[in-house]
Scaffold this active site. Structure first.
Site, mmCIF file in Angstrom:
data_model
loop_
_atom_site.group_PDB
_atom_site.id
_atom_site.type_symbol
_atom_site.label_atom_id
_atom_site.label_comp_id
_atom_site.label_asym_id
_atom_site.label_seq_id
_atom_site.Cartn_x
_atom_site.Cartn_y
_atom_site.Cartn_z
ATOM 1 N N HIS A 77 0.834 -1.226 0.000
ATOM 2 C CA HIS A 77 0.000 0.000 0.000
ATOM 3 C C HIS A 77 0.857 1.261 0.000
ATOM 4 C CE1 HIS A 77 0.288 0.690 4.458
ATOM 5 N NE2 HIS A 77 0.248 -0.625 4.549
ATOM 6 N N ASP A 79 -0.014 4.366 1.146
ATOM 7 C CA ASP A 79 -0.150 5.342 2.243
ATOM 8 C C ASP A 79 0.602 4.908 3.496
ATOM 9 O OD1 ASP A 79 -2.132 3.231 2.430
ATOM 10 O OD2 ASP A 79 -2.971 4.333 4.138
ATOM 11 N N GLU A 146 -4.866 2.189 3.056
ATOM 12 C CA GLU A 146 -4.938 0.934 3.816
ATOM 13 C C GLU A 146 -5.067 1.207 5.304
ATOM 14 O OE1 GLU A 146 -3.420 -2.501 6.169
ATOM 15 O OE2 GLU A 146 -2.602 -0.480 6.085
ATOM 16 N N GLU A 147 -4.304 2.195 5.762
ATOM 17 C CA GLU A 147 -4.208 2.442 7.202
ATOM 18 C C GLU A 147 -5.490 3.029 7.784
ATOM 19 O OE1 GLU A 147 -1.809 1.336 8.790
ATOM 20 O OE2 GLU A 147 -0.006 1.296 7.547
ATOM 21 N N HIS A 457 3.987 2.675 13.005
ATOM 22 C CA HIS A 457 2.909 3.607 13.378
ATOM 23 C C HIS A 457 3.329 4.533 14.527
ATOM 24 C CE1 HIS A 457 -0.426 0.751 11.594
ATOM 25 N NE2 HIS A 457 0.621 0.917 10.800
HETATM 26 ZN ZN LIG Z 1 0.795 -1.656 6.362
#
Ligand SMILES: [Zn+2]
Length: 483
Positions: A77, A79, A146-147, A457
């Site tokens: 992904h 993003d 995705e996030e 994250h």
């Molecule tokens: Zn990921």
């Protein structure tokens, strides 16, 4: 553009990773990176599609001699999660990440790195860029958002993809081949606020110091959830006395195990000593029960002074306490296919008192669809019986473990040949886009792999350089041997 990774030029994956990091690409802001990938493909005269969600598909024909091999999708992904340290001046909308190397690790100074999932994009572009590699026909798929709910994968029209095999590059542990994931949904119970007058001494009941953690990946650790502890403490009071509940709040995210919670309560003056005792006794029990897995739990019960004003009616407070105390929590079932792995769980992530209603928010997960809906039904039944309103959204499908998988068998064999040890073959109790692909492309044979990353994250995110090189070589080898 910075040139921090120039000494790693023996692997072009780092060149592309640095280029990607120079282009802001937080969730909701991926057009520039999507366009960059389209331009990359056009420069190399590769077939490319970009849709309205900014998903990108790039196709490259098989290398000479591999035309008869089945096509393979490489997927990641575009993003990234944007988090920065409070003292860092950084604009994720326009600043490129400030890369730095520390030993074997790449990080971004003061911010997330977006190795999740920029490294998937970098690995894929490096493979597309190398005409010396042996590979079957490639369909490289980059999704978006995705996030924040997998919106790109949701919107994707799979008609442009024909490969029956997919390597997802959104995992963070080398040596682990992921072969299934949980589905899930978010749900909410809302109870209307109804007030009455009440007189006594106001107390602040606070729970803090919990470890928390990810409500999927860490739910099996048996850590405490502050919202559930709050239900237990309020029940301890309620069992012995009538008291006033002004408000209750706890947790920050549906998918994080709640680390703190607080409630304002009003205790009749002649009951204060008993209330103190009850809380202390319950707190002692809790600390004893969690002395190993969550050892720094802190519970305080502090008088604020006389109070004579509105509190929730007894009937309303009763519903809230009932729900906090009795709603199911944590691991619900374990997998029979893959012993030791969690199959179903739920997390009461947030409790919030607003002007008109008190809400509770859950993240529900299961790798078995029927069990996800069973948990959802149970919460709905409890909520509605108590006169609350129940809603759910963000349902995403599971990726069920496939008893037979040609790609998995090959990936395991090659891993053993290359690294001299067996990889771990596992499912994860969290969402992956593979769940959506499993639903949209029935029968798709998939694995998910990736290099070692730490603390994704968060601004502490780290990507291992040596692991990235090995993972790149591993992907290339799987492709070369996919005949
Ligand atoms: Zn990921």
């Amino acid at each position: 553009m910075s040139n921090v990774l120039k000494d790693l030029k023996d692997y072009k994956v780092f060149h592309y990773f640095e280029e990607i990091c120079a282009i802001p690409h937080g969730s909701g802001n991926v057009k520039a990176l999507s366009d960059y990938c389209v331009a990359f493909a056009k420069e190399r005269k590769l077939e490319v599609f970009q849709d309205e969600a900014f998903n990108v598909i790039i196709k490259k024909p098989a290398s000479a001699g591999m035309e008869a091999s089945p096509a393979v999708i490489l997927q990641g992904h575009l993003d990234m999660v944007c988090e920065k340290n409070a003292d860092v001046d950084f604009d994720f909308e326009k600043d490129g990440l400030r890369l730095a190397i520390d030993g074997d690790e790449i990080h971004a100074q003061g911010t997330t790195l977006g190795g999740d999932d920029g490294i998937a994009v970098a690995i894929s572009l490096a493979i597309l860029d190398d005409d010396r590699l042996a590979h079957p026909a490639l369909e490289v798929l980059f999704t978006t958002e995705e996030e924040t709910g997998m919106d790109g994968a949701q919107a994707l029209d799979c008609a442009n993809l024909s490969a029956k095999y997919m390597i997802n590059l959104d995992s963070e542990e080398e040596g682990v081949i992921t072969v299934g994931c949980a589905g899930g949904l978010k749900s909410q119970a809302a109870f209307p606020v109804d007030n009455m007058a009440f007189e006594g001494i106001e107390y602040e009941l606070c729970i803090s110091g919990l470890l928390g953690g990810h409500s999927g990946a860490e739910i099996h650790l048996g850590r405490a959830n502050a919202n559930k502890l709050m239900g237990r403490l309020l029940f301890a009071l309620r069992k012995e006395m009538a008291f006033g509940l002004i408000e209750v709040n706890g947790g920050a995210k549906d998918n994080a195990i709640a680390r703190d919670a607080s409630a304002s309560v009003v205790i009749p003056e002649d009951m204060c000593a008993l209330a103190q005792q009850l809380i202390e006794s319950a707190a002692d029990d809790i600390k004893n029960e969690y002395r190993v897995v969550d050892k720094d739990i802190c519970i305080s019960f502090t008088p604020k002074g006389p109070y004579n004003d509105g509190v929730l009616t007894f009937a309303t407070a009763e519903k809230i306490i009932y729900m906090l105390f009795n709603s199911p929590y944590g691991v619900q079932t374990m997998s029979a296919d893959l012993p030791g792995l969690v199959e179903s769980s739920l997390n009461l992530g947030i409790v919030s008192t607003g002007m008109d209603e008190i809400t509770m928010t859950w993240a529900v997960r299961s790798s078995v669809k029927s069990l996800k809906w069973l948990i959802n039904d149970r919460l709905e039944y409890m909520t509605e019986l108590l006169g609350g309103e129940y809603t759910w959204h963000g349902d995403y499908p599971e990726w069920a473990y496939a008893p037979k998988s040609r790609l998995r068998t090959l990936a395991v064999d090659i891993y053993e040949q290359m690294f001299g040890k067996k990889p771990v073959v596992s499912t994860i109790h969290a969402g992956l886009e593979c769940g959506l692909f499993a639903e949209k492309m029935p029968g798709e044979d998939m694995i998910s792999i990736g290099p070692d990353m730490k603390d994704i994250h968060t601004p502490g995110e780290r990507l291992s350089i040596s692991s990235t090189k090995r993972t790149y070589d591993y992907v290339c080898r799987i492709l070369a041997d996919f005949r």
